[in-house]
Design an enzyme around this catalytic site. Structure first.
Site, PDB file in Angstrom:
ATOM      1  N   ARG A 233       0.841  -1.182   0.000  1.00 45.13           N
ATOM      2  CA  ARG A 233       0.000   0.000   0.000  1.00 45.13           C
ATOM      3  C   ARG A 233       0.887   1.246   0.000  1.00 45.13           C
ATOM      4  O   ARG A 233       1.936   1.269   0.675  1.00 45.13           O
ATOM      5  CB  ARG A 233      -0.913   0.024   1.235  1.00 45.13           C
ATOM      6  CG  ARG A 233      -2.106  -0.892   1.121  1.00 45.13           C
ATOM      7  CD  ARG A 233      -3.105  -0.406   0.058  1.00 45.13           C
ATOM      8  NE  ARG A 233      -4.285  -1.238  -0.041  1.00 45.13           N
ATOM      9  CZ  ARG A 233      -4.484  -2.190  -0.961  1.00 45.13           C
ATOM     10  NH1 ARG A 233      -3.568  -2.459  -1.865  1.00 45.13           N
ATOM     11  NH2 ARG A 233      -5.618  -2.859  -0.990  1.00 45.13           N
ATOM     12  N   GLU A 262      -3.506   7.699  -4.660  1.00 46.94           N
ATOM     13  CA  GLU A 262      -3.916   7.164  -5.964  1.00 46.94           C
ATOM     14  C   GLU A 262      -5.224   7.805  -6.407  1.00 46.94           C
ATOM     15  O   GLU A 262      -6.099   8.033  -5.565  1.00 46.94           O
ATOM     16  CB  GLU A 262      -4.076   5.644  -5.859  1.00 46.94           C
ATOM     17  CG  GLU A 262      -2.759   4.968  -5.562  1.00 46.94           C
ATOM     18  CD  GLU A 262      -2.887   3.471  -5.324  1.00 46.94           C
ATOM     19  OE1 GLU A 262      -3.963   2.895  -5.609  1.00 46.94           O
ATOM     20  OE2 GLU A 262      -1.902   2.878  -4.866  1.00 46.94           O
ATOM     21  N   HIS A 280      -1.161   0.611 -10.024  1.00 43.32           N
ATOM     22  CA  HIS A 280      -1.820  -0.349  -9.128  1.00 43.32           C
ATOM     23  C   HIS A 280      -2.450  -1.516  -9.917  1.00 43.32           C
ATOM     24  O   HIS A 280      -3.666  -1.730  -9.863  1.00 43.32           O
ATOM     25  CB  HIS A 280      -2.872   0.360  -8.272  1.00 43.32           C
ATOM     26  CG  HIS A 280      -3.228  -0.410  -7.021  1.00 43.32           C
ATOM     27  ND1 HIS A 280      -3.627   0.187  -5.860  1.00 43.32           N
ATOM     28  CD2 HIS A 280      -3.253  -1.744  -6.753  1.00 43.32           C
ATOM     29  CE1 HIS A 280      -3.884  -0.716  -4.935  1.00 43.32           C
ATOM     30  NE2 HIS A 280      -3.663  -1.911  -5.462  1.00 43.32           N
TER      31      HIS A 280
HETATM   32  C1  DGY Z   1      -5.658  -5.881  -3.267  1.00 42.85           C
HETATM   33  O1  DGY Z   1      -6.259  -6.924  -3.483  1.00 42.85           O
HETATM   34  O2  DGY Z   1      -5.601  -5.361  -2.162  1.00 42.85           O
HETATM   35  C2  DGY Z   1      -4.948  -5.264  -4.416  1.00 42.85           C
HETATM   36  O3  DGY Z   1      -4.215  -4.157  -4.062  1.00 42.85           O
HETATM   37  C3  DGY Z   1      -5.918  -4.938  -5.515  1.00 42.85           C
HETATM   38  O4  DGY Z   1      -6.745  -3.916  -5.119  1.00 42.85           O
END
Ligand code: DGY
Length: 323
Positions: A233, A262, A280
Protein backbone atom coordinates in the site's frame (compact mmCIF):
# COMPACT_ATOMS: atom_id res chain seq x y z
CA UNK A 1 -37.40 -4.15 -0.68
CA UNK A 2 -37.58 -7.80 -1.61
CA UNK A 3 -38.80 -10.08 1.19
CA UNK A 4 -36.75 -13.16 0.38
CA UNK A 5 -33.59 -11.85 -1.27
CA UNK A 6 -31.05 -10.05 0.93
CA UNK A 7 -30.48 -6.45 -0.14
CA UNK A 8 -26.89 -5.78 -1.16
CA UNK A 9 -25.69 -2.21 -1.50
CA UNK A 10 -22.96 -1.31 -3.97
CA UNK A 11 -21.56 2.14 -3.16
CA UNK A 12 -19.71 3.14 -6.35
CA UNK A 13 -18.30 0.84 -9.01
CA UNK A 14 -18.21 -2.95 -9.02
CA UNK A 15 -16.52 -5.58 -11.19
CA UNK A 16 -18.99 -6.53 -13.98
CA UNK A 17 -18.87 -10.26 -13.24
CA UNK A 18 -19.52 -9.71 -9.54
CA UNK A 19 -22.34 -7.32 -10.38
CA UNK A 20 -23.94 -9.78 -12.79
CA UNK A 21 -23.80 -12.66 -10.32
CA UNK A 22 -25.07 -10.52 -7.45
CA UNK A 23 -27.95 -9.23 -9.54
CA UNK A 24 -29.04 -12.86 -10.14
CA UNK A 25 -28.80 -13.78 -6.48
CA UNK A 26 -29.65 -10.70 -4.44
CA UNK A 27 -31.71 -7.52 -4.45
CA UNK A 28 -28.90 -5.21 -5.57
CA UNK A 29 -29.04 -1.45 -4.97
CA UNK A 30 -26.38 0.93 -6.26
CA UNK A 31 -25.50 4.42 -5.06
CA UNK A 32 -22.85 6.76 -6.44
CA UNK A 33 -20.31 6.43 -3.67
CA UNK A 34 -19.55 5.40 -0.09
CA UNK A 35 -21.41 8.38 1.29
CA UNK A 36 -23.88 8.10 4.17
CA UNK A 37 -25.83 11.09 2.87
CA UNK A 38 -26.93 8.98 -0.13
CA UNK A 39 -28.74 6.47 2.11
CA UNK A 40 -32.51 6.69 1.73
CA UNK A 41 -34.84 5.54 4.54
CA UNK A 42 -35.61 2.23 2.80
CA UNK A 43 -31.90 1.49 2.36
CA UNK A 44 -31.26 2.48 5.99
CA UNK A 45 -33.40 -0.40 7.23
CA UNK A 46 -33.24 -2.79 4.26
CA UNK A 47 -29.57 -3.25 3.43
CA UNK A 48 -28.04 -6.48 4.79
CA UNK A 49 -24.76 -6.48 2.90
CA UNK A 50 -22.30 -4.23 1.07
CA UNK A 51 -20.02 -5.17 -1.82
CA UNK A 52 -17.18 -2.68 -2.21
CA UNK A 53 -13.89 -1.79 -3.85
CA UNK A 54 -12.20 -1.07 -0.51
CA UNK A 55 -14.20 1.93 0.67
CA UNK A 56 -16.65 1.70 3.54
CA UNK A 57 -16.24 4.32 6.28
CA UNK A 58 -17.82 3.94 9.71
CA UNK A 59 -20.40 6.61 8.81
CA UNK A 60 -21.78 4.46 5.97
CA UNK A 61 -22.01 1.39 8.23
CA UNK A 62 -23.79 3.45 10.85
CA UNK A 63 -26.36 4.65 8.33
CA UNK A 64 -27.40 1.01 7.75
CA UNK A 65 -29.01 -0.38 10.87
CA UNK A 66 -29.36 -3.99 9.69
CA UNK A 67 -26.00 -4.31 7.97
CA UNK A 68 -24.48 -7.78 8.54
CA UNK A 69 -21.62 -8.13 6.08
CA UNK A 70 -19.17 -6.04 4.04
CA UNK A 71 -17.63 -8.03 1.21
CA UNK A 72 -14.48 -6.32 -0.01
CA UNK A 73 -13.01 -6.76 -3.47
CA UNK A 74 -9.29 -7.03 -2.73
CA UNK A 75 -7.06 -8.65 -0.17
CA UNK A 76 -6.18 -5.26 1.30
CA UNK A 77 -9.08 -3.72 3.20
CA UNK A 78 -7.50 -0.53 4.52
CA UNK A 79 -10.43 1.47 3.12
CA UNK A 80 -12.99 -0.51 5.16
CA UNK A 81 -13.22 0.43 8.81
CA UNK A 82 -12.89 -3.16 10.07
CA UNK A 83 -12.38 -2.05 13.68
CA UNK A 84 -15.70 -0.25 13.62
CA UNK A 85 -17.35 -3.22 11.90
CA UNK A 86 -16.02 -5.50 14.64
CA UNK A 87 -17.56 -3.26 17.30
CA UNK A 88 -20.93 -3.48 15.59
CA UNK A 89 -20.76 -7.26 14.96
CA UNK A 90 -20.57 -6.77 11.18
CA UNK A 91 -18.40 -9.30 9.36
CA UNK A 92 -15.89 -7.98 6.82
CA UNK A 93 -14.56 -10.31 4.13
CA UNK A 94 -11.73 -9.91 1.62
CA UNK A 95 -10.20 -11.87 -1.26
CA UNK A 96 -6.96 -13.53 -0.12
CA UNK A 97 -4.99 -16.26 -1.91
CA UNK A 98 -6.68 -16.10 -5.32
CA UNK A 99 -4.37 -13.23 -6.27
CA UNK A 100 -1.10 -14.42 -4.70
CA UNK A 101 0.55 -15.69 -7.87
CA UNK A 102 -0.50 -12.71 -9.98
CA UNK A 103 0.80 -10.16 -7.49
CA UNK A 104 4.00 -12.15 -6.99
CA UNK A 105 4.60 -12.35 -10.75
CA UNK A 106 4.00 -8.60 -11.09
CA UNK A 107 6.39 -7.88 -8.23
CA UNK A 108 9.15 -9.81 -9.99
CA UNK A 109 8.41 -7.96 -13.23
CA UNK A 110 8.48 -4.61 -11.46
CA UNK A 111 11.76 -5.49 -9.72
CA UNK A 112 13.44 -6.40 -13.00
CA UNK A 113 11.94 -3.40 -14.81
CA UNK A 114 13.33 -1.14 -12.11
CA UNK A 115 16.80 -2.63 -12.08
CA UNK A 116 17.22 -3.12 -15.81
CA UNK A 117 15.10 -0.15 -16.97
CA UNK A 118 13.25 -2.33 -19.46
CA UNK A 119 10.25 0.03 -19.96
CA UNK A 120 12.65 2.84 -20.93
CA UNK A 121 14.57 0.45 -23.20
CA UNK A 122 11.35 -0.49 -24.99
CA UNK A 123 10.43 3.17 -25.35
CA UNK A 124 13.89 3.79 -26.83
CA UNK A 125 13.18 1.17 -29.50
CA UNK A 126 9.65 2.42 -30.20
CA UNK A 127 10.89 6.00 -30.54
CA UNK A 128 13.32 4.90 -33.26
CA UNK A 129 16.31 5.79 -31.12
CA UNK A 130 17.99 2.39 -31.60
CA UNK A 131 18.28 3.28 -35.29
CA UNK A 132 19.09 6.96 -34.77
CA UNK A 133 21.21 6.94 -31.63
CA UNK A 134 22.43 3.34 -31.27
CA UNK A 135 22.14 0.94 -28.33
CA UNK A 136 20.15 1.80 -25.21
CA UNK A 137 22.48 2.82 -22.33
CA UNK A 138 23.64 0.00 -20.06
CA UNK A 139 21.55 -0.30 -16.92
CA UNK A 140 23.50 0.84 -13.85
CA UNK A 141 21.85 -1.90 -11.76
CA UNK A 142 21.39 -5.66 -12.06
CA UNK A 143 19.38 -8.27 -10.18
CA UNK A 144 22.31 -10.60 -9.87
CA UNK A 145 23.85 -10.80 -6.40
CA UNK A 146 21.22 -8.65 -4.69
CA UNK A 147 20.29 -9.14 -1.07
CA UNK A 148 16.54 -8.95 -0.82
CA UNK A 149 14.66 -8.00 2.32
CA UNK A 150 10.93 -8.49 2.72
CA UNK A 151 9.01 -6.04 4.82
CA UNK A 152 6.03 -8.32 5.40
CA UNK A 153 6.04 -12.03 4.69
CA UNK A 154 2.39 -13.01 4.42
CA UNK A 155 1.00 -15.20 1.69
CA UNK A 156 1.92 -12.82 -1.14
CA UNK A 157 5.35 -12.04 0.33
CA UNK A 158 6.13 -15.75 0.55
CA UNK A 159 5.03 -16.27 -3.06
CA UNK A 160 7.43 -13.52 -4.17
CA UNK A 161 10.22 -14.92 -2.01
CA UNK A 162 9.80 -18.44 -3.44
CA UNK A 163 10.24 -17.03 -6.92
CA UNK A 164 13.37 -15.13 -5.87
CA UNK A 165 14.91 -18.27 -4.37
CA UNK A 166 15.16 -19.54 -7.94
CA UNK A 167 17.15 -16.43 -8.86
CA UNK A 168 19.75 -17.55 -6.29
CA UNK A 169 19.36 -14.40 -4.18
CA UNK A 170 19.90 -14.02 -0.44
CA UNK A 171 16.56 -13.41 1.28
CA UNK A 172 15.76 -11.92 4.68
CA UNK A 173 12.61 -10.51 6.24
CA UNK A 174 11.06 -8.38 8.94
CA UNK A 175 7.61 -8.99 10.39
CA UNK A 176 6.26 -8.28 13.88
CA UNK A 177 7.11 -11.82 14.93
CA UNK A 178 9.29 -14.54 13.44
CA UNK A 179 7.46 -16.88 11.05
CA UNK A 180 7.45 -20.58 11.88
CA UNK A 181 8.90 -22.85 9.23
CA UNK A 182 10.59 -20.03 7.30
CA UNK A 183 14.33 -20.43 6.73
CA UNK A 184 15.08 -16.84 5.62
CA UNK A 185 17.09 -14.64 8.00
CA UNK A 186 14.77 -12.82 10.42
CA UNK A 187 15.29 -9.23 11.59
CA UNK A 188 13.24 -8.01 14.51
CA UNK A 189 13.37 -4.39 13.30
CA UNK A 190 12.80 -2.85 9.90
CA UNK A 191 15.96 -0.80 10.40
CA UNK A 192 17.98 -3.97 11.03
CA UNK A 193 16.59 -5.49 7.85
CA UNK A 194 17.34 -2.34 5.80
CA UNK A 195 20.93 -2.31 7.09
CA UNK A 196 21.40 -5.95 6.04
CA UNK A 197 19.98 -5.80 2.48
CA UNK A 198 20.09 -3.61 -0.64
CA UNK A 199 16.63 -4.40 -2.00
CA UNK A 200 13.52 -3.85 0.08
CA UNK A 201 10.24 -5.40 -1.02
CA UNK A 202 7.33 -3.79 0.80
CA UNK A 203 4.31 -6.07 1.13
CA UNK A 204 2.63 -5.16 4.40
CA UNK A 205 -0.98 -4.04 4.85
CA UNK A 206 -1.61 -0.29 4.91
CA UNK A 207 -2.50 0.44 8.54
CA UNK A 208 -1.92 3.18 11.08
CA UNK A 209 1.02 1.10 12.39
CA UNK A 210 2.73 0.68 9.01
CA UNK A 211 2.07 4.25 7.75
CA UNK A 212 5.31 5.95 6.66
CA UNK A 213 7.44 3.27 8.29
CA UNK A 214 9.64 3.24 5.19
CA UNK A 215 11.07 6.67 5.98
CA UNK A 216 14.29 8.64 5.46
CA UNK A 217 16.17 6.58 8.08
CA UNK A 218 15.24 3.27 6.44
CA UNK A 219 16.19 4.57 2.99
CA UNK A 220 19.53 5.79 4.31
CA UNK A 221 20.14 2.35 5.81
CA UNK A 222 19.48 0.64 2.47
CA UNK A 223 22.37 2.60 1.01
CA UNK A 224 23.48 3.94 -2.33
CA UNK A 225 22.71 0.69 -4.21
CA UNK A 226 19.36 0.47 -2.47
CA UNK A 227 16.14 -0.25 -4.32
CA UNK A 228 12.61 -0.13 -2.89
CA UNK A 229 9.79 -2.11 -4.45
CA UNK A 230 6.28 -1.44 -3.12
CA UNK A 231 3.41 -3.74 -4.06
CA UNK A 232 1.58 -3.36 -0.75
CA UNK A 233 0.00 0.00 0.00
CA UNK A 234 1.23 3.49 -0.86
CA UNK A 235 0.97 4.91 2.65
CA UNK A 236 3.64 2.55 3.99
CA UNK A 237 6.33 4.52 2.18
CA UNK A 238 6.85 8.20 3.00
CA UNK A 239 6.69 9.40 -0.61
CA UNK A 240 8.31 12.77 0.15
CA UNK A 241 11.26 11.04 1.84
CA UNK A 242 11.48 8.56 -1.03
CA UNK A 243 11.62 11.31 -3.67
CA UNK A 244 14.32 13.14 -1.70
CA UNK A 245 16.34 9.92 -1.30
CA UNK A 246 16.14 9.20 -5.03
CA UNK A 247 16.97 12.76 -6.06
CA UNK A 248 19.97 12.90 -3.72
CA UNK A 249 21.32 9.44 -4.60
CA UNK A 250 20.71 8.12 -1.07
CA UNK A 251 19.21 5.06 -2.81
CA UNK A 252 19.52 3.93 -6.42
CA UNK A 253 15.98 3.20 -7.55
CA UNK A 254 12.36 2.35 -6.80
CA UNK A 255 9.58 0.31 -8.36
CA UNK A 256 6.10 1.31 -7.25
CA UNK A 257 2.68 -0.18 -8.00
CA UNK A 258 0.99 1.76 -5.20
CA UNK A 259 1.00 5.40 -4.13
CA UNK A 260 -0.06 7.59 -1.25
CA UNK A 261 -2.81 9.45 -3.14
CA UNK A 262 -3.92 7.16 -5.96
CA UNK A 263 -4.51 7.81 -8.80
CA UNK A 264 -2.29 10.87 -8.32
CA UNK A 265 1.44 10.25 -8.68
CA UNK A 266 3.84 13.07 -7.83
CA UNK A 267 5.42 14.74 -10.89
CA UNK A 268 8.75 14.52 -9.07
CA UNK A 269 8.55 10.71 -9.13
CA UNK A 270 7.60 10.63 -12.79
CA UNK A 271 10.59 12.77 -13.62
CA UNK A 272 13.07 10.24 -12.24
CA UNK A 273 14.57 7.72 -14.70
CA UNK A 274 15.62 5.32 -11.95
CA UNK A 275 11.98 4.71 -11.01
CA UNK A 276 9.50 2.26 -12.57
CA UNK A 277 5.85 3.13 -12.00
CA UNK A 278 2.69 1.05 -12.44
CA UNK A 279 -0.94 2.15 -11.91
CA UNK A 280 -1.82 -0.35 -9.13
CA UNK A 281 -2.07 -3.32 -11.48
CA UNK A 282 -0.43 -6.11 -9.47
CA UNK A 283 -3.56 -8.29 -9.47
CA UNK A 284 -5.09 -6.78 -12.59
CA UNK A 285 -5.43 -9.62 -15.10
CA UNK A 286 -8.84 -10.70 -16.35
CA UNK A 287 -8.41 -14.19 -14.88
CA UNK A 288 -7.33 -13.07 -11.42
CA UNK A 289 -9.87 -10.26 -11.14
CA UNK A 290 -12.58 -12.79 -12.11
CA UNK A 291 -11.47 -15.03 -9.24
CA UNK A 292 -11.56 -12.08 -6.87
CA UNK A 293 -15.02 -11.12 -8.15
CA UNK A 294 -16.25 -14.66 -7.52
CA UNK A 295 -14.91 -14.62 -3.98
CA UNK A 296 -16.69 -11.33 -3.27
CA UNK A 297 -19.98 -12.94 -4.30
CA UNK A 298 -19.28 -16.36 -2.77
CA UNK A 299 -18.66 -14.75 0.61
CA UNK A 300 -22.10 -13.11 0.48
CA UNK A 301 -23.76 -16.34 -0.69
CA UNK A 302 -22.10 -18.38 2.02
CA UNK A 303 -23.00 -15.85 4.73
CA UNK A 304 -26.68 -15.74 3.90
CA UNK A 305 -26.96 -19.49 3.19
CA UNK A 306 -24.80 -21.07 5.86
CA UNK A 307 -24.20 -18.26 8.34
CA UNK A 308 -20.44 -18.39 7.75
CA UNK A 309 -18.23 -16.19 5.61
CA UNK A 310 -15.56 -17.94 3.53
CA UNK A 311 -12.75 -15.46 4.06
CA UNK A 312 -13.49 -13.08 6.95
CA UNK A 313 -10.75 -10.66 8.01
CA UNK A 314 -9.06 -11.37 11.33
CA UNK A 315 -10.86 -8.52 13.14
CA UNK A 316 -14.33 -9.97 12.46
CA UNK A 317 -14.34 -13.77 12.93
CA UNK A 318 -18.12 -13.82 13.36
CA UNK A 319 -20.83 -16.24 12.37
CA UNK A 320 -24.35 -15.10 11.56
CA UNK A 321 -26.67 -15.08 14.55
CA UNK A 322 -29.65 -17.44 14.15
CA UNK A 323 -32.78 -15.62 12.93
C1 DGY B 1 -5.66 -5.88 -3.27
O1 DGY B 1 -6.26 -6.92 -3.48
O2 DGY B 1 -5.60 -5.36 -2.16
C2 DGY B 1 -4.95 -5.26 -4.42
O3 DGY B 1 -4.22 -4.16 -4.06
C3 DGY B 1 -5.92 -4.94 -5.51
O4 DGY B 1 -6.74 -3.92 -5.12
Amino acid sequence: MSQDRPVILIPGKMHPRALERMTDLFDVRQIDGADASLITPDLATGVAGIATFNKVPASLMDALENLEIVSNFGVGYDGVDAGHAAGRGIVVTHTPDVLNDEVADTAIGLLINTLRRLPAAEQWLRDGRWVEDGPFPLSPLSLSGRKVGFYGLGRIGQAIARRLEDFGLEIAYHTRSRRDGVAYAYHDTLLGLAQAVDTLIVIVPGTAETRHTVNAEILQALGADGVVINVGRGITVDETALIAALEQGVIAGAGLDVFEREPHVPEALMALPQVSLLPHVASASVATRNKMADLVVDNLVSWFKTGKALTPVSETPFTRPAR
